[in-house]
Enzyme design. Structure first.
Site, mmCIF file in Angstrom:
data_model
loop_
_atom_site.group_PDB
_atom_site.id
_atom_site.type_symbol
_atom_site.label_atom_id
_atom_site.label_comp_id
_atom_site.label_asym_id
_atom_site.label_seq_id
_atom_site.Cartn_x
_atom_site.Cartn_y
_atom_site.Cartn_z
ATOM 1 N N CYS A 21 0.847 -1.193 0.000
ATOM 2 C CA CYS A 21 0.000 0.000 0.000
ATOM 3 C C CYS A 21 0.889 1.253 0.000
ATOM 4 O O CYS A 21 1.783 1.370 -0.841
ATOM 5 C CB CYS A 21 -0.953 -0.048 1.182
ATOM 6 S SG CYS A 21 -2.175 1.292 1.235
ATOM 7 N N LEU A 22 0.688 2.201 0.909
ATOM 8 C CA LEU A 22 1.516 3.395 0.935
ATOM 9 C C LEU A 22 2.977 3.060 1.206
ATOM 10 O O LEU A 22 3.881 3.802 0.800
ATOM 11 C CB LEU A 22 1.017 4.367 2.004
ATOM 12 C CG LEU A 22 -0.438 4.829 1.915
ATOM 13 C CD1 LEU A 22 -0.718 5.888 2.966
ATOM 14 C CD2 LEU A 22 -0.759 5.359 0.539
#
Length: 583
Positions: free
Chosen positions: A315-316
């Site tokens: 994800c991030l």
């Protein structure tokens, strides 16, 4: 311009603390959503529609036609004729699937609602001159408001709830009221959730054996104990998103990606982020890169010297890892063997519905909300994600819990999702502006140590995993790394959503995936062509990924020691450590 004019201009343009506090206070009651951003979108749409008399006439004609269709349908229902619905719900809308909705008067109620929903979709889209982003915002918000008044949300107009009430003698409503009281107490922090009671971190979750071998102001680095007599020489370093607790990848035994990697003979390290508070308000993106990725990599190199590293970002965390790896490649740093991105975006041109919450007005408003607290709270993030799937995550849940009196059985992924995290003010502001709004990485404008980096700088092979039902990182957006990277990319698309699709143990009975290896000279395929041209395989994506890692690893050797005591990195405490327990 004179010095006086400069001073006057600076004085006017400078936001005072009072201005920012006022906007932050408004944000408390709007869930962090800017009323100005919404007003601009609706003004753009309404004024352009007001200047389009032909479009107005067309909408009136559509309204009349839909009314006649509904009247004809109701006439057939009144005469007792079996009849198909005059309008079908969208494929993802399951609110009216039960046969009770085909009976009078509930057939009239839900068909009227669906026709209104369809009319408003036509009314809010395709108006000439409206900025596309404003059109998306208006269409989305109108859908949210319509969903509030869906007949499925109210006792007198929901036949399933009425049936349950009659059959149980009203006990479903009693249980629903009890559920509402319990949820209020949980919201106010006066009681634990069933998830937190049944799934304790370190007892039920995050139990793969390991040791914290390094700690700084932002991370704890966990090294996991070997489970095999020999291991691949190249260690695996996992960088999860700072928006989540790392144990999404170390859920219950047999549901843990970390446990699986260790069982396959990999030496695994994972970054456990500190849950930031007001004291960490000024940590920026570069602090996360240096103290998170680069410090962790340095320690891994110390524990497992003279070996390249398989870096993994989720994800991030995958976006942050891409920035770090691009800077490493630019500077001639060749310590990596490969990079894996799990549901991670690198090109932010197309964000899907998450883009609804990202524009200049919204980001400026959100910055004031974060400025007042020093961080973005988990509740504010959760509210945005719930809006994206309000039918499933808000209204259907409320019907089940408060009208039908049911409760969802707690499970590990739900317990993880309830574990609060926060985002520091400066870092999230930089992330939203430089990556979401400006797309600086793809445009080669993102500066690290005073010089720009680009995704095309990366020179190690990339494995990218996307999930079909991801509403946070749409798979078509994740796929864009195939186009931008100048190195071999293996792209894999699997079933499931942003989290459940990643947490897919090989014993999962229903998962499938499609996969293809792209070479630098062969990256012209569109996402739609990828779907058409690739075979579908049954099973978990973990299996082909582990095989991909093994192909890029050397002959197996004895496991390394836990930590590096002689180099100042002795085991500090047992996994899962202390940062993951912070609330």
């Amino acid at each position: 311009m004179t010095r006086l004019e400069h001073a006057f201009k600076d004085e006017i343009n400078e936001d005072t603390p009072f201005d920012r506090l006022l906007r932050a206070e408004i944000g408390r009651y709007t869930g962090g959503i800017s009323p100005v951003a919404l007003a601009l979108a609706f003004a753009d749409w309404s004024m352009h529609l007001g200047l389009s008399p032909n479009r107005q006439a067309e909408l009136m004609r559509k309204g009349v036609r839909k009314s006649l269709r509904l009247a004809a349908y109701l006439g057939r229902c009144a005469s007792g004729e079996a009849s198909q619905r005059c309008i079908e719900p969208l494929p993802q809308d399951h609110r009216f699937d039960a046969p009770e909705w085909q009976q009078w008067p509930f057939s009239m109620l839900h068909q009227t609602f669906l026709l209104q929903q369809q009319w408003w979709h036509v009314a809010t889209t395709g108006v000439s001159g409206v900025e596309p982003h404003h059109e998306e915002v208006v269409n989305f918000m109108v859908r949210q408001w319509l969903d509030i008044f869906s007949p499925s949300n109210f006792l007198p107009t929901n036949p399933e709830v009425l049936k349950a009430t009659i059959e149980s003698g009203g006990w479903n409503l009693w249980h629903g009221a009890t559920n509402a009281i319990e949820d209020t107490h949980k919201f106010l922090g006066q009681s634990d959730t069933p998830e937190s009671e049944n799934f304790k971190v370190g007892r039920d979750l995050a139990v793969t054996p390991g040791q914290v071998i390094y700690r700084n102001a932002l991370i704890e680095l966990i090294q996991y104990s070997p489970d095999t007599h020999t291991v691949y020489p190249e260690p695996v370093l996992i960088v999860p998103a700072w928006i989540m607790k790392y144990y999404i990848l170390d859920l219950r035994p047999e549901r843990s990606l970390i446990e699986y990697l260790v069982s396959q003979g990999h030496t695994v390290f994972v970054v456990s982020w500190k849950n930031p508070g007001p004291a960490e308000r000024d940590y920026g993106m570069d602090d996360y890169r240096r103290l998170g990725v680069m410090d962790a990599l340095k320690v891994v190199n110390t524990v497992v010297p003279e070996q390249k590293v398989h870096a993994v970002g989720y994800c991030l965390g995958g976006t942050l890892l891409s920035l770090a790896v691009a800077a490493m490649a630019r500077d001639g740093d060749d310590r990596l063997a490969s990079m894996t991105l799990l549901a991670a975006q690198t090109d932010f041109t197309d964000l899907g519905e998450l883009d609804l919450f990202i524009d200049d007005a919204q980001v400026a408003f959100l910055e004031d909300v974060m400025w007042a607290r020093g961080y973005l709270s988990r509740d504010q993030m959760a509210a945005a994600f719930q809006l994206l799937r309000s039918q499933d995550l808000v209204w259907s849940r409320m019907v089940r819990h408060y009208l039908l009196g049911e409760r969802d059985e707690p499970f590990d992924l739900m317990a993880w999702n309830m574990d609060a995290t926060r985002l520091p003010y400066r870092m999230h502001s930089e992330y939203l502006r430089e990556l979401f709004l400006e797309n600086d990485l793809i445009e080669a404008r993102y500066d690290i140590d005073g010089r720009p980096v680009a995704l095309g700088d990366i020179d190690v092979p990339i494995f990218t995993v996307a999930t079909k039902k991801d509403h946070i990182a749409p798979w078509e957006s994740v796929y864009k790394v195939v186009r931008h990277a100048r190195t071999p990319v293996t792209f894999l698309l699997t079933d499931g959503g942003h989290n459940a699709g990643i947490v897919t143990h090989p014993r999962h009975p229903h998962r499938t995936y499609q996969m293809h290896d792209y070479h630098p000279s062969d990256k012209s395929e569109s996402p739609e062509e990828f779907l058409r041209n690739r075979d579908t395989h049954k099973g978990s994506w973990w299996l082909p990924w582990q095989a991909w890692l093994a192909e890029r690893s050397g002959a197996r050797i004895k496991p390394p020691a836990m930590g590096a005591p002689d180099a100042g990195h002795p085991p500090i405490t047992a996994a899962p450590g202390t940062y993951v327990l912070e609330r």
